[in-house]
Design an enzyme around this catalytic site. Structure first.
Site, PDB file in Angstrom:
ATOM      1  N   CYS A   2       0.830  -1.202   0.000  1.00 13.36           N
ATOM      2  CA  CYS A   2       0.000   0.000   0.000  1.00 13.36           C
ATOM      3  C   CYS A   2       0.867   1.257   0.000  1.00 13.36           C
ATOM      4  CB  CYS A   2      -0.904   0.023   1.229  1.00 13.36           C
ATOM      5  SG  CYS A   2      -1.871  -1.477   1.458  1.00 13.36           S
ATOM      6  N   ARG A  27       3.509   0.570  -6.551  1.00 12.15           N
ATOM      7  CA  ARG A  27       3.524  -0.317  -5.386  1.00 12.15           C
ATOM      8  C   ARG A  27       2.394  -1.333  -5.443  1.00 12.15           C
ATOM      9  NH1 ARG A  27       6.750   1.574  -1.218  1.00 12.15           N
ATOM     10  NH2 ARG A  27       5.535   0.473   0.337  1.00 12.15           N
ATOM     11  N   TRP A  76      -3.852  -2.105  -1.301  1.00  9.32           N
ATOM     12  CA  TRP A  76      -3.693  -3.429  -1.905  1.00  9.32           C
ATOM     13  C   TRP A  76      -4.342  -4.404  -0.938  1.00  9.32           C
ATOM     14  CZ3 TRP A  76      -1.434  -8.317  -1.510  1.00  9.32           C
ATOM     15  CH2 TRP A  76      -1.143  -8.974  -2.717  1.00  9.32           C
ATOM     16  N   ASN A 112      -0.525   1.035   6.345  1.00  2.00           N
ATOM     17  CA  ASN A 112       0.142   0.057   5.489  1.00  2.00           C
ATOM     18  C   ASN A 112       0.673  -1.045   6.395  1.00  2.00           C
ATOM     19  OD1 ASN A 112       1.514  -1.331   3.525  1.00  2.00           O
ATOM     20  ND2 ASN A 112       3.216   0.118   3.375  1.00  2.00           N
ATOM     21  N   GLY A 113       0.373  -2.304   6.066  1.00  2.00           N
ATOM     22  CA  GLY A 113       0.842  -3.416   6.891  1.00  2.00           C
ATOM     23  C   GLY A 113      -0.276  -4.383   7.196  1.00  2.00           C
ATOM     24  N   GLU A 495      15.385 -16.112 -13.796  1.00  2.00           N
ATOM     25  CA  GLU A 495      15.031 -14.701 -13.886  1.00  2.00           C
ATOM     26  C   GLU A 495      14.270 -14.402 -15.177  1.00  2.00           C
ATOM     27  OE1 GLU A 495      14.646 -10.621 -13.056  1.00  2.00           O
ATOM     28  OE2 GLU A 495      14.841 -12.437 -11.850  1.00  2.00           O
ATOM     29  N   LYS A 499      10.434 -12.836 -15.448  1.00  2.00           N
ATOM     30  CA  LYS A 499      10.112 -11.621 -16.194  1.00  2.00           C
ATOM     31  C   LYS A 499       8.909 -11.837 -17.101  1.00  2.00           C
ATOM     32  CE  LYS A 499      12.545  -8.723 -14.449  1.00  2.00           C
ATOM     33  NZ  LYS A 499      12.145  -9.484 -13.275  1.00  2.00           N
ATOM     34  N   GLU A 502       5.486 -12.543 -14.939  1.00  2.00           N
ATOM     35  CA  GLU A 502       4.934 -11.487 -14.101  1.00  2.00           C
ATOM     36  C   GLU A 502       4.354 -10.330 -14.891  1.00  2.00           C
ATOM     37  OE1 GLU A 502       7.815  -9.811 -11.426  1.00  2.00           O
ATOM     38  OE2 GLU A 502       9.352  -9.606 -12.959  1.00  2.00           O
ATOM     39  N   HIS A 518      13.323 -36.251 -16.102  1.00  2.00           N
ATOM     40  CA  HIS A 518      12.736 -36.681 -14.831  1.00  2.00           C
ATOM     41  C   HIS A 518      11.298 -36.181 -14.683  1.00  2.00           C
ATOM     42  CE1 HIS A 518      16.491 -38.373 -13.303  1.00  2.00           C
ATOM     43  NE2 HIS A 518      17.092 -37.337 -13.881  1.00  2.00           N
ATOM     44  N   LYS A 617       5.441  -3.516  -5.962  1.00  2.00           N
ATOM     45  CA  LYS A 617       6.880  -3.320  -6.078  1.00  2.00           C
ATOM     46  C   LYS A 617       7.605  -3.753  -4.812  1.00  2.00           C
ATOM     47  CE  LYS A 617      10.668  -1.854  -8.024  1.00  2.00           C
ATOM     48  NZ  LYS A 617      11.250  -2.650  -9.119  1.00  2.00           N
TER      49      LYS A 617
END
Length: 622
Positions: A2, A27, A76, A112-113, A495, A499, A502, A518, A617
């Protein structure tokens, strides 16, 4: 997660809050709201779901709500679905939370939290006659402040302190009290918050970009501290109510660093800023032609005493750790273990007392990484943080800090911060090898010289953008993409896969190429895109063989390798080449085409590149 913005001064607050919230959109959020006070008048609260523009339109860009004191928030969702009722700000009275209007409540606040014991506190407050209009844990915190404020007839600081003692979890709080016009109160534990100072005006924010257009002078609030803010002044307190003295910090970023600079998206701008970020980070620890970790806090004697390294991180920073593991172990022969920060403390780790814990975080506020750092310190292990934000929680709490010089990174999908972290780890690997005596001086000099060429070689990779864009457009409707590689190439694959998934929302997975037989190879179907990364000479033929196995089952192959390995074209349907470099540093070059691939896939699919759905973020809650 948030975003919080606050303002008190001589200007109209609402437009400043809306502008600040727009700088924090990266964010992640699903709703937004502001509360404004105009002198002695009651607070006016306005909320909206969806994009911030909905709130801006509802308030006529803030002009419809007069007042020079206010707080704002982008939410959020954690507790409670995205809705106007659950959006912040929240109030202590029995407001419907419908989204607009003046409120009689004593306390109005944003948070926020996560309040972990919110149900226990809810039950307590219900017994005291409080009722709740939302499903949020934030409303519980606001009403708990109100409860102590009224029950003990105390001031805001004391009421907030009593609340902080009772609450378990993480929070950054910004509050306004009906009886205290012209004041904003703040409190913090484990969630980021800064206080910006101007001439006769004071700002609150979750992150620097929100206030960068107004001031570069900030205070950082430490854990379990509170603050009383008035125009141009800030007084800080500990839990006992005693005044805490703080020093102003000057933010070195300029406003242009947080703007797009002519690029369509922040992500593409930040991809192009990687040569500078890598160069600045490397040169920050080079003095007189050699690496000097003195400012980082690691002498050669310190390094020689390290018998084990633990790298702890999340997301892309974890992938940096995977790559660094290969480089550090090979060059210094120090055993390295890479840990997911979200799992680290829950497995009750057994750590070597002569070990070094390296935590990596762009924001320096990542909740799981911060928790892992604290766990390590409690166990008495020396800690080193690799972070990008000066004054962040991790930077303040670690024993030693290696600052990456990447500047503000706005896009949710990290690019330049990842590359700067890699560069930092390369310098550690070289110096650890030299100090341990496992890397000869001439080889060290040769590798350091090569390290300094990386920025120019990264720039060279950009020349292949158009081919990568064309190729990405061909696969924009793909359902599955797989990556295969071995050793460092496997770390690169991880990585690259992240990318793509997401920001394009295409299912993508990275596999150690040797694991294909396997079980993984059963997922390959006709036309499935398989990307093979081949930068390691000793593993090249093995990975090519694995790619052939995929092709024989109908896969469409893309190869990513260094110039000179042209035989890959006998197998791959499409090949991207990167300049030759020392194999330990290959990730810095190989990741660039994969970042571009993810970007162009997202653009081709018409998606929001910089703000992908459901992501934030800075993950500041567990």
């Amino acid at each position: 997660m948030c975003g919080i913005v606050g303002y008190i001064g001589y200007q109209q607050a609402a437009p400043i809050l809306l502008e600040g919230l727009s700088k924090l959109e990266y964010r992640g959020y699903d709703s937004a709201g502001i509360a404004i006070r105009d002198g002695e008048h009651l607070a006016e609260v306005v909320k909206a779901t969806g994009k911030l523009r909905n709130l801006s339109e509802k308030t006529d860009e803030g002009r419809a709500i007069p007042g020079t004191c206010g707080i704002g928030h982008t939410r959020w969702a954690t507790h409670g679905e995205p809705s106007k009722t659950n959006a912040h700000p929240h109030v202590s009275g029995n407001c419907t939370g419908s989204g607009s209007g003046a409120v009689e409540s004593e306390v109005v606040g944003v948070h926020n939290g996560i309040i972990e014991n919110y149900q226990e506190l809810t039950d307590k407050l219900v017994r005291q006659g409080y009722s709740f209009y939302s499903e949020t844990d934030t409303e519980v915190a606001i009403k708990l402040v109100d409860y102590y404020y009224k029950k003990y007839k105390i001031g805001p600081i004391d009421a907030i302190a009593k609340t902080m003692v009772r609450v378990r979890g993480s929070y950054a709080l910004a509050l306004m009290f009906k009886d205290h016009p012209g004041e904003i109160y703040v409190a913090r534990k484990d969630s980021p918050m800064i206080i910006g100072m101007g001439e006769q005006e004071t700002f609150v924010a979750s992150d620097v970009p929100a206030i960068l257009n107004y001031t570069r002078k900030v205070y950082y609030i430490d854990n379990l501290e509170m603050g009383k803010l008035t125009p141009g002044e800030a007084v800080f307190y500990d839990l006992n109510g005693d005044v805490v003295q703080k020093e102003l910090t000057e933010i070195e970023w300029d406003t242009e660093a947080a703007e797009k600079g002519g690029f369509e998206h922040f992500m593409m701008k930040e991809i192009h800023e990687q040569p500078k970020a890598v160069s600045d980070t490397i040169h920050s620890v080079i003095h007189d032609g050699k690496i000097d970790l003195g400012e980082v806090g690691l002498s050669d004697d310190d390094i020689r005493g390290i018998s084990q390294i633990y790298i702890v991180a999340c997301g892309s920073a974890y992938h940096v750790g995977m790559d660094a593991q290969y480089a550090i172990e090979d060059l210094s022969r120090i055993p390295v273990r890479v840990e997911l920060a979200s799992e680290f403390r829950y497995r009750k780790p057994i750590l070597d007392p002569n070990g070094l814990v390296i935590v990596i975080s762009q924001s320096g506020e990542t909740a799981d990484t911060l928790a892992a750092l604290r766990e390590s310190k409690e166990l008495g292990i020396k800690t080193l943080a690799i972070v990008n934000v000066v004054g962040s929680s991790i930077a303040r709490e670690a024993d030693n800090v290696f600052y990456t010089i990447a500047g503000p990174e706005i896009s949710v999908a990290t690019t330049k911060a990842y590359s700067a972290q890699l560069a930092a780890c390369y310098t550690l690997a070289l110096q650890f090898g030299l100090a341990k005596g496992t890397l000869a001086q001439d080889k060290y000099d040769e590798m350091l010289a090569e390290l300094l060429t990386l920025p120019e070689k990264i720039s060279h990779v950009f020349s292949d953008k158009e081919r990568i864009q064309w190729f990405a457009a061909k696969f924009a409707n793909e359902n599955d993409i797989f990556f295969v590689g071995r050793g460092i190439d496997y770390a690169i694959c991880m990585e690259g896969s992240l990318k793509i998934k997401e920001i394009s929302y295409i299912h993508s997975e990275a596999y150690a190429a040797g694991e294909l037989k396997h079980g993984t190879i059963s997922l390959i179907d006709n036309g499935t895109l398989v990307i093979g990364v081949l930068t390691q000479k000793d593993l090249y033929e093995k990975t090519v063989s694995n790619m052939v196995e995929c092709k024989s089952r109908g896969a469409y192959l893309m190869g990513l390798t260094t110039y000179g390995n042209y035989s890959v074209e006998d197998t791959a349907d499409f090949t991207v080449y990167i300049p030759k470099t020392d194999e330990h540093f290959a990730a810095s070059l190989a990741v660039i085409p994969l970042q571009l691939m993810g970007y162009y896939l997202s653009v081709a699919r018409g998606l929001d590149v910089d703000k992908p759905r459901n992501l934030a973020k800075s993950v500041t809650v567990e």
